[in-house]
Design an enzyme around this catalytic site. Structure first.
Site, PDB file in Angstrom:
ATOM      1  N   HIS A  28      42.505  54.047  40.232  1.00 23.57           N
ATOM      2  CA  HIS A  28      41.994  55.003  39.241  1.00 23.57           C
ATOM      3  C   HIS A  28      40.542  55.348  39.550  1.00 23.57           C
ATOM      4  CE1 HIS A  28      39.947  51.659  37.361  1.00 23.57           C
ATOM      5  NE2 HIS A  28      41.092  51.022  37.101  1.00 23.57           N
ATOM      6  N   CYS A 136      46.440  31.739  36.085  1.00 27.22           N
ATOM      7  CA  CYS A 136      46.791  33.121  35.725  1.00 27.22           C
ATOM      8  C   CYS A 136      47.164  33.845  37.008  1.00 27.22           C
ATOM      9  CB  CYS A 136      45.634  33.843  35.051  1.00 27.22           C
ATOM     10  SG  CYS A 136      45.961  35.630  34.925  1.00 27.22           S
ATOM     11  N   HIS A 158      44.178  39.729  31.435  1.00 26.30           N
ATOM     12  CA  HIS A 158      45.534  40.229  31.647  1.00 26.30           C
ATOM     13  C   HIS A 158      46.414  40.099  30.419  1.00 26.30           C
ATOM     14  CE1 HIS A 158      43.943  39.586  35.703  1.00 26.30           C
ATOM     15  NE2 HIS A 158      44.621  40.683  35.944  1.00 26.30           N
TER      16      HIS A 158
HETATM   17  N1  MSP Z   1      41.068  42.779  45.827  1.00 24.09           N
HETATM   18  C1  MSP Z   1      39.876  42.464  45.088  1.00 24.09           C
HETATM   19  C2  MSP Z   1      38.666  42.472  45.972  1.00 24.09           C
HETATM   20  C3  MSP Z   1      38.701  41.586  47.158  1.00 24.09           C
HETATM   21  S1  MSP Z   1      37.294  41.777  48.134  1.00 24.09           S
HETATM   22  C4  MSP Z   1      37.392  40.576  49.250  1.00 24.09           C
HETATM   23  C5  MSP Z   1      39.688  43.470  43.957  1.00 24.09           C
HETATM   24  N2  MSP Z   1      40.350  44.615  44.058  1.00 24.09           N
HETATM   25  S2  MSP Z   1      40.385  45.770  42.952  1.00 24.09           S
HETATM   26  O1  MSP Z   1      41.258  46.786  43.463  1.00 24.09           O
HETATM   27  O2  MSP Z   1      40.731  45.218  41.684  1.00 24.09           O
HETATM   28  O3  MSP Z   1      38.939  46.297  42.796  1.00 24.09           O
HETATM   29  C6  MSP Z   1      38.292  46.942  43.845  1.00 24.09           C
HETATM   30  C7  MSP Z   1      36.947  47.452  43.399  1.00 24.09           C
HETATM   31  O4  MSP Z   1      37.089  48.429  42.387  1.00 24.09           O
HETATM   32  C8  MSP Z   1      36.051  46.366  42.809  1.00 24.09           C
HETATM   33  O5  MSP Z   1      34.746  46.511  43.304  1.00 24.09           O
HETATM   34  C9  MSP Z   1      36.063  46.671  41.341  1.00 24.09           C
HETATM   35  O6  MSP Z   1      34.884  46.261  40.720  1.00 24.09           O
HETATM   36  C10 MSP Z   1      36.152  48.180  41.376  1.00 24.09           C
HETATM   37  N3  MSP Z   1      36.585  48.692  40.080  1.00 24.09           N
HETATM   38  C11 MSP Z   1      37.828  48.660  39.540  1.00 24.09           C
HETATM   39  N4  MSP Z   1      37.764  49.211  38.301  1.00 24.09           N
HETATM   40  C12 MSP Z   1      36.492  49.597  38.039  1.00 24.09           C
HETATM   41  C13 MSP Z   1      35.884  50.349  37.033  1.00 24.09           C
HETATM   42  N5  MSP Z   1      36.530  50.736  35.964  1.00 24.09           N
HETATM   43  N6  MSP Z   1      34.579  50.704  37.210  1.00 24.09           N
HETATM   44  C14 MSP Z   1      33.902  50.430  38.370  1.00 24.09           C
HETATM   45  N7  MSP Z   1      34.465  49.739  39.324  1.00 24.09           N
HETATM   46  C15 MSP Z   1      35.651  49.047  39.085  1.00 24.09           C
HETATM   47  O7  MSP Z   1      38.945  43.182  43.046  1.00 24.09           O
END
Ligand code: MSP
Length: 650
Positions: A28, A136, A158
């Protein structure tokens, strides 16, 4: 080995990473926040001529993926393959210029992770023992007994019950490295940023680090431990290793030494602990240097709360790009929220940014400049003549603004870099108003000056074209095209932005479509047609609660510029500064105030009023004024003594 290949960071390389994205769902707008920011920084470093390596990728193992794949009747690899294709397609649309896309299912990565595990085990920092705890699956993490009790047995992120797991596992001696890590953080203040995240990490480490369970036997979708394949390696151990497996650790030592340590790991704040505790300790156990900087940015949230698929409130970036264009979406993400802080996503704010900053400020600057060159100089960039004092302001400002952009990017203040560039854009628009080049061009005696002014404007736009390439994809090309420049702006160097006077006189401008068409909104149309008028105050207003009052975001604003609105005898157009932000407000006070009298004044504005269009002008907020019932007397509300613009009125 070539000199260039020797080192990293200071020696000319720049290695930046995003987290690798989970493959259990589509991404997203919050996810694109990290990637677009990293992309802007990588593009900026390339523009400066740094040998840049920008890494992103996907985090594909774990129980959650295995369960989702099973539920959809697919083999896990086939399941993630489809998601990875969608992620890559999204990055292509967003213009993410990564140098490498790593997948944790890449055989090369898997093999190196196994070697890393074995190396640490051989050193005695990974050992086998029995573990029992609350787990979890969503977080892929264990909770302590106290946490389990405090949370009532459910994972707050979650909203799912924690499961009791008992397994023979491998453990990683985090505690052994706690003091060394604390010392590193202390002696390298730039390592964890911003400071708030550093403080959080320091106090967490000081509470004591327990050894970490780094293997699982409850599912199979992971990298098996080579010597004990019943166990798969903990997903975070696997995932974090991507930052070194991707650049050749244990497979291409030259490349690895060339780029490692990373200059920046850009991450969201919620994964700071993984990156600032587990990851540096893995590196210490491998006797490798630590990354120079881990920057944990804030969250992009919705007014209705955290974006999540289960809440059904996710914003799809592809939909936004189709609706508003890639530059509008990138600009909004990079400009709206100071990098590091949390912020709210609203479509209204995206529209406002597009209409005001992009269509009005930047777009109009280009179209006014090229239109005047067309009219007054037969469509050819004029030769600059002798400069007056005012004509020297733009080159000087351009120079200082470019310096500000460099510093801002060094500090990862991406929004600050754009604010600096917009100072130059604003000044250029004002320069047009102050010099009236169209009038200068009419008189033979002043025609030379018109040439100087228009050359300066076109040259500023050439520079802006280059300086905007890290942030916007389409607009810089269009700016150069309209200025008659055939070269590819994305190939230009930062030094070309810094060198004033590179625009060749005589080049034919090519008028084109507006750089950014204004986005018409329902609100704006209703307002324009006069259907939506300010409600008159009821004679006996109903009582309100303090919570009602708090909904108003009243702020002190400084008037930077004021002018009459042509054809509207009651209206003034004000440019005001609210905190670090600049806004345009249209106010019905022209009968009571000369515009000049307001410049420099501090006033009070309703900062969270939905933007409206008044006489075709965007009004972003409303100023407060007291007036008599018949409107014959009116006074603008001002703070009784100086307080900085942006201060809250309550
Ligand atoms: N797979 C792990 C990261 C492993 S790194 C060795 C992960 N993945 S994620 O898909 O959940 O998130 C990826 C990135 O997107 C993260 O930096 C997370 O903070 C960012 N975001 C996801 N949703 C977000 C918002 N709503 N706002 C800003 N960034 C956020 O975590």
């Amino acid at each position: 080995m070539k000199e260039k290949l020797k080192g990293n960071g200071k020696k000319g390389t720049f290695y930046i990473t995003t987290p690798i994205y989970y493959t259990n769902d589509n991404l997203h707008i919050g996810h694109t926040y990290t990637t677009v920011a990293a992309d802007a920084i990588a593009r900026f470093r390339r523009l400066q001529g740094r040998d840049t390596f920008f890494l992103t990728g996907t985090d594909e193992h774990g129980q959650k993926v295995q369960r989702r794949a099973e539920a959809s009747g697919k083999d896990p690899k086939a399941y993630v393959d489809a998601i990875v294709e969608r992620i890559k397609a999204l990055w292509a649309k967003m213009g993410i210029s990564y140098d490498h896309f790593i997948r944790t299912t890449d055989p090369g990565h898997e093999w190196v992770v196994q070697q890393i595990f074995e190396k640490i085990q051989a050193k005695g920092d990974i050992y086998k023992a029995e573990y029992e705890g609350w787990y979890c699956t969503g977080c892929e993490a264990f909770f302590t007994e106290t946490q389990y009790k405090d949370l009532g047995g459910r994972c707050p992120d979650h909203d799912a019950p924690l499961e009791r797991l008992r397994e023979e596992s491998y453990f990683f001696r985090l505690g052994k490295y706690a003091d060394r890590l604390l010392k590193h953080i202390e002696t390298h203040p730039e390592f964890i940023q911003p400071v708030s995240r550093r403080n959080e990490i320091v106090s967490f480490i000081k509470q004591g680090l327990e050894d970490l369970c780094v293997s699982r036997t409850t599912f199979s979708w992971g990298i098996p431990i080579a010597s004990d394949p019943r166990h798969v390696i903990y997903v975070w151990f696997d995932a974090l290793s991507n930052y070194i497996t991707a650049i050749g650790y244990l497979t291409d030592e030259e490349k690895f030494r060339h780029y490692w340590p990373a200059d920046v790991h850009l991450i969201g704040k919620e994964i700071t602990r993984f990156h600032c505790i587990i990851w540096p300790i893995i590196l210490m156990a491998l006797d490798l240097p630590l990354p120079r900087r881990v920057f944990g940015h804030g969250w992009l949230q919705l007014e209705s709360g955290k974006m999540s698929k289960s809440r059904g409130n996710v914003i799809d970036p592809l939909v936004l790009i189709d609706k508003y264009g890639v530059d509008a979406v990138r600009y909004y993400l990079l400009r709206e929220i100071p990098f590091g802080a949390d912020g709210f996503y609203t479509e209204d704010a995206l529209i406002l940014r597009t209409n005001v900053d992009l269509a009005n400020d930047l777009g109009n600057l280009l179209s006014r400049t090229t239109a005047m060159i067309n009219q007054a100089f037969g469509g050819r960039i004029p030769e600059p003549g002798p400069a007056e004092a005012i004509d020297r302001e733009l080159p000087e400002l351009a120079k200082s603004v470019l310096g500000e952009v460099e510093t801002a990017i060094d500090n990862l203040e991406i929004s600050g870099a754009l604010t600096a560039l917009w100072k130059l854009i604003d000044r250029s628009n004002k320069y047009i108003d102050e010099t009236s080049p169209w009038a200068l061009a009419r008189d033979e005696k002043t025609r030379g000056r018109a040439g100087t002014v228009l050359y300066n404007l076109a040259e500023t736009l050439r520079i802006l074209g280059v300086a905007l390439t890290p942030f916007l994809l389409e607009a810089p090309r269009e700016i150069w095209k309209q200025l008659g420049l055939d070269a590819d702006v994305t190939k230009a160097a930062w030094d070309e932005a810094k060198a004033w006077g590179k625009l060749p006189p005589g080049a034919p401008v090519r008028r084109g479509l507006p750089l950014f068409p204004r986005i018409e909104t329902k609100d704006a149309t209703a307002n324009e047609a006069g259907k939506e008028t300010a409600p008159t105050a009821p004679t006996a207003p109903p009582l309100i609660s303090i919570d009602d009052f708090r909904k108003l975001d009243l702020r002190v604003a400084r008037v930077l510029a004021a002018e009459r609105v042509a054809g509207a005898d009651k209206l003034l157009r004000l440019e005001v500064q609210v905190g670090r932000e600049k806004r345009q407000i249209v106010a019905g006070i022209a009968k009571h105030y000369e515009p000049e009298a307001l410049i420099g004044q501090d006033i009070v504005v309703v900062a969270n009023l939905r933007p409206a269009k008044i006489r075709g002008l965007e009004s972003n907020g409303m100023l407060l004024a007291a007036s008599t019932e018949d409107g014959s007397q009116l006074g603008v509300v001002t703070p009784e003594r100086p307080v900085p613009p942006g201060s809250r009125v309550k």
